[in-house]
Design an enzyme around this catalytic site. Structure first.
Site, PDB file in Angstrom:
ATOM      1  CG  ASP A 217      -0.243   0.107   2.541  1.00  0.00           C
ATOM      2  OD1 ASP A 217       0.839  -0.507   2.691  1.00  0.00           O
ATOM      3  OD2 ASP A 217      -0.775   0.773   3.454  1.00  0.00           O
TER       4      ASP A 217
ATOM      5  CD  GLU B 176       4.390   0.559   6.775  1.00  0.00           C
ATOM      6  OE1 GLU B 176       5.135   0.949   7.695  1.00  0.00           O
ATOM      7  OE2 GLU B 176       4.044   1.306   5.814  1.00  0.00           O
TER       8      GLU B 176
END
Length: 362
Positions: free
Chosen positions: A73, A132
């Site tokens: 991400d 994350e």
């Protein structure tokens, strides 16, 4: 490596955008399978996390595994590639959303595995995390589970701008302070109301005093909202705060003080909730892992250095659990979360060679 990176960057992957995240995970899973891994996905509402288990080779098949950590991400919203941060190659650098944090690190990892085709190495487990950038709430237990038997943990986040690896990380906590008040007409009956916004302002002054008493911490009020109309005493207000800690003692003291916040105005309530928290990873100083990294670097004609970092990542957890950890093994560059995000193109193969050597030396 450049072509793989370009392909990954073209698939924009904002945190929480599950279809986009899973589309990139399809490519990563295919790549890891080609490199000999057994893969499995752990589904989650905000995007699946991927585990890739690479078997040990030669006489090292039964040894304790090396845990590797990455994420797919990014902080960039969809459309960034065609707008504020386009893909650009110029003067030996590659610019683009996620090239530095951390799709370049994913390319370094897979290339290092490819370079290990004829070398003996321990089993390797790679965990690719979908959230994350918002604290890895879906992956914390998964990472902790794989720490239990790991001989070391390696993170593929960006290094320091000078290429130094990261040997420790500050703790990082996101907290939300929520205030409820009592609505009333702001002109006809203000005395019947209790302003949630004014109460929140006073609570933030209290937070400022807490932070001032701990000068080694960082505190940033990143989001604030509340109320609705100027002729209505506001009944709700909230804010989110990001805090960074250099030591566990300060972290515990400050978070306890947040939980103890109490309302000042009659008719209001105050609640402080921890949204995500990454523990302090304390610098262990010169040790076996640092020595192994230095030997691995010399074996491929490189020199390395390392120092702590203020930014947080999943190695906060591995380091705090006592697993010897290093982070910042991605390519050299700068501009994480910034419009000038970029990497030095030549550092892609250099970092892959370093990682491949490290994986054989561990």
């Amino acid at each position: 490596m450049r072509d793989r990176l370009h392909r990954y960057v073209r698939l924009e992957t904002p945190s929480g955008q599950t279809p986009a995240l899973d589309a990139l995970l399809d490519l990563l899973e295919q790549r890891y399978a080609e490199l000999g891994a057994r893969t499995e996905r752990r589904a989650h509402a905000t995007g699946a996390n991927l585990l890739a288990h690479f078997p040990g080779t030669g006489g090292r098949q039964g040894e304790r595994p090396i845990l590797c950590l990455g994420h797919h991400d990014t902080v960039w919203p969809a459309g960034t590639l065609d707008g504020a941060v386009p893909w650009l190659e110029r003067d030996g650098r590659i610019h683009g959303p996620g090239v530095y944090d951390m799709k370049g690190g994913l390319v370094v990892f897979e290339t290092a595995l490819e370079m290990l085709a004829r070398a003996d190495h321990r089993p390797i487990t790679m965990i690719v995390v979908a959230d994350e950038e918002v604290g890895s709430p879906s992956a914390r237990e998964l990472i902790a589970e794989h720490c239990a038997n790991a001989v070391a943990a390696l993170g593929f986040e960006p290094p320091h701008p000078d290429g130094a690896v990261k040997t420790a990380r500050w703790g990082s906590t996101r907290a939300r302070i929520s205030v409820t008040g009592r609505e009333s007409h702001a002109a006809l009956a203000p005395e019947d109301g209790a302003s949630a916004i004014e109460e929140l302002i006073d609570q933030l002054l209290a937070v400022r005093r807490i932070a001032a008493a701990h000068p080694d911490m960082l505190c940033n009020v990143g989001t604030i909202a509340g109320g609705g109309r100027t002729n209505v005493v506001p009944g709700e207000a909230w804010c989110e705060i990001g805090m960074r800690f250099t030591d566990t003692s300060t972290e515990r003291t400050v978070l306890a003080a947040l939980r103890d916040l109490s309302p000042i105005r009659p008719g209001t309530t105050v609640a402080a909730d921890i949204l995500t928290s990454r523990p302090v990873w304390t610098d262990p100083g010169p040790g076996e892992l640092a020595g192994t990294l230095a030997r691995a670097a010399r074996a491929v004609g490189q020199e390395t250095s390392g120092r702590p970092a203020s930014g947080a990542a999943d190695t906060n957890l591995t380091g705090s659990l006592g697993v010897p950890s290093l982070d910042g093994l991605g390519p050299v560059g700068r501009g994480a979360h910034a419009p000038d995000e970029q990497i030095v193109a030549a550092s892609l193969p250099e970092r892959a060679a370093l990682v491949a050597s490290l994986l054989t030396h561990l």
